[in-house]
Design an enzyme around this catalytic site. Structure first.
Site, mmCIF file in Angstrom:
data_model
loop_
_atom_site.group_PDB
_atom_site.id
_atom_site.type_symbol
_atom_site.label_atom_id
_atom_site.label_comp_id
_atom_site.label_asym_id
_atom_site.label_seq_id
_atom_site.Cartn_x
_atom_site.Cartn_y
_atom_site.Cartn_z
ATOM 1 N N HIS A 1 0.478 -4.768 8.465
ATOM 2 C CA HIS A 1 1.429 -4.885 7.451
ATOM 3 C C HIS A 1 2.277 -6.010 8.060
ATOM 4 C CE1 HIS A 1 4.584 -4.187 4.966
ATOM 5 N NE2 HIS A 1 4.943 -2.749 5.046
ATOM 6 N N ARG B 1 10.344 -0.712 -0.544
ATOM 7 C CA ARG B 1 10.713 -1.185 0.266
ATOM 8 C C ARG B 1 10.397 -2.700 0.454
ATOM 9 N NH1 ARG B 1 12.539 2.815 1.854
ATOM 10 N NH2 ARG B 1 10.851 3.097 1.909
ATOM 11 N N THR B 2 9.504 -2.591 0.573
ATOM 12 C CA THR B 2 7.972 -3.847 0.806
ATOM 13 C C THR B 2 8.588 -4.932 -0.554
ATOM 14 O OG1 THR B 2 7.465 -3.528 2.149
ATOM 15 C CG2 THR B 2 6.208 -5.192 0.913
ATOM 16 N N ARG C 1 0.139 -5.456 -2.193
ATOM 17 C CA ARG C 1 -0.562 -4.212 -0.770
ATOM 18 C C ARG C 1 -1.637 -3.265 -1.662
ATOM 19 N NH1 ARG C 1 3.901 0.068 0.527
ATOM 20 N NH2 ARG C 1 4.089 -1.556 1.500
ATOM 21 N N LYS D 1 -9.637 -0.280 -15.056
ATOM 22 C CA LYS D 1 -10.673 -0.662 -16.119
ATOM 23 C C LYS D 1 -12.422 -0.934 -15.200
ATOM 24 C CE LYS D 1 -8.029 -2.866 -19.096
ATOM 25 N NZ LYS D 1 -7.179 -3.810 -20.047
HETATM 26 N N1 CP Z 1 8.487 0.003 5.071
HETATM 27 C C1 CP Z 1 7.656 0.185 3.811
HETATM 28 O O1 CP Z 1 6.384 -0.698 3.806
HETATM 29 O O2 CP Z 1 8.435 0.308 3.009
HETATM 30 P P1 CP Z 1 7.650 0.930 1.402
HETATM 31 O O3 CP Z 1 6.256 2.066 1.625
HETATM 32 O O4 CP Z 1 8.528 1.530 0.908
HETATM 33 O O5 CP Z 1 7.957 -0.589 0.875
#
Ligand code: CP
Length: 311
Positions: free
Chosen positions: A129, A51-52, A101, A80
């Site tokens: 998040h 999603r993100t 991320r 590396k």
């Molecule tokens: N909600 C969320 O962070 O989903 P993903 O891990 O798929 O990005």
């Protein structure tokens, strides 16, 4: 230049204006289709995501911009031994904004210190998040018309759940919010969140072990996954993974206007039969993430005047 590393990097007023912009984009997406012509988003994902990452990429493409990036650490020079600081120094020359991320808590914060472009924390370990929180708030506002005056139940892995930590941090800023934390003993909300965030807010809160016990009083039920990747041993994960399973029978105890959210992905914690219930809004919630991220990209690139306080 502003970054979004922690949900509190945006004031409550800025958050409200950003969500209003997301609503406008959702209503008339064609009016925003060329706002980011010539701009590039870098998605730097050192941890898996559906999603993100894809909603960030969809957001930039729908704004007329372009995207580049990687979807796992092994396909980047992190494999590396390159540091986050050096990675973002490079990316600052390749893109106009970056979403990162990382499995290490604080990595996007470090990146922001070395970046010459806005950096967005797209999830760092079990920490925060913030763009998921904007998505959650957007859904709550659309469904309930407000954030305040609600009893919010957060259920599942409240210890490692970064979406929960960020959502609590944001929600304490609204009036008359009541928190019910539903988790097994081992996955309780971290002490620092309770002591430094919830208690100073003065909002009522309590911890319970059984979902059924509190279901009738909830306005919002925020389900979360017990995350295998955060456990140190498989035995503990197996013991705790099915602590909570939301079924149609349990949902029958909830208010008719209850809002059921989940950041997704879901594993076992919501029975698929629940998907048919009109109170189950998690797929619509995920869809809203595109419009929220469009609004965020425009805001951080300085293309949406009037959202940030210094504008
Ligand atoms: N909600 C969320 O962070 O989903 P993903 O891990 O798929 O990005």
């Amino acid at each position: 230049m502003r970054h979004l590393i922690d949900p509190l990097d945006l004031s409550r007023q800025e958050t409200g204006r950003l969500l209003d912009l997301a609503e406008k984009i959702l209503d008339k997406p064609q009016e925003f289709a060329h706002c980011c012509d010539g701009k590039i988003l870098a998605t730097l994902f050192f941890e898996p995501s559906t999603r993100t990452r894809l909603s960030f990429e969809s957001a930039m493409l729908r704004l007329g911009g372009q995207v580049l990036g990687f979807s796992n650490a092994q396909s980047s020079s992190a494999a590396k031994g390159e540091s986050v600081a050096d990675t973002i120094r490079m990316i600052s020359g390749y893109a106009d904004i970056a979403a990162m991320r990382h499995f290490k808590e604080g990595a996007p914060f470090v990146a922001a210190r070395y970046a010459k472009i806005p950096v967005v924390n797209a999830g760092d370990g079990g920490h925060q998040h913030p763009t998921q929180t904007l998505t959650d708030l957007f859904m709550i506002q659309r469904r309930r018309g407000r954030m305040g005056g609600l009893t919010i139940g957060l259920c599942g892995d409240l210890k490692f759940g970064r979406t929960v930590h960020s959502l609590i941090k944001s929600l304490v800023r609204y009036e008359d919010v009541r928190f019910v934390f539903i988790s097994p003993e081992e996955l309780r909300t971290p002490g620092y969140i309770l002591k430094e965030v919830v208690e100073p807010s003065g909002h009522p809160w309590r911890e319970v072990r059984k979902m059924e016990e509190v279901m009738p009083e909830l306005d919002v039920l925020y389900m979360t996954r017990v995350q295998r990747e955060r456990f140190f041993n498989e035995e503990d994960y197996v013991r705790l993974k099915d602590s909570y399973i939301l079924t149609p029978e349990k949902l029958r105890l909830g208010k008719p206007e209850l809002t059921v959210l989940h950041p997704l992905p879901r594993v076992n914690e919501i029975d698929q039969r629940v998907d048919e219930d009109p109170r189950a809004l998690y797929f619509e919630q995920a869809r809203g993430g595109v419009y929220v991220r469009m609004a965020l990209i425009l805001t951080l690139l300085g293309l949406a005047p009037g959202i940030l306080e210094e504008d």
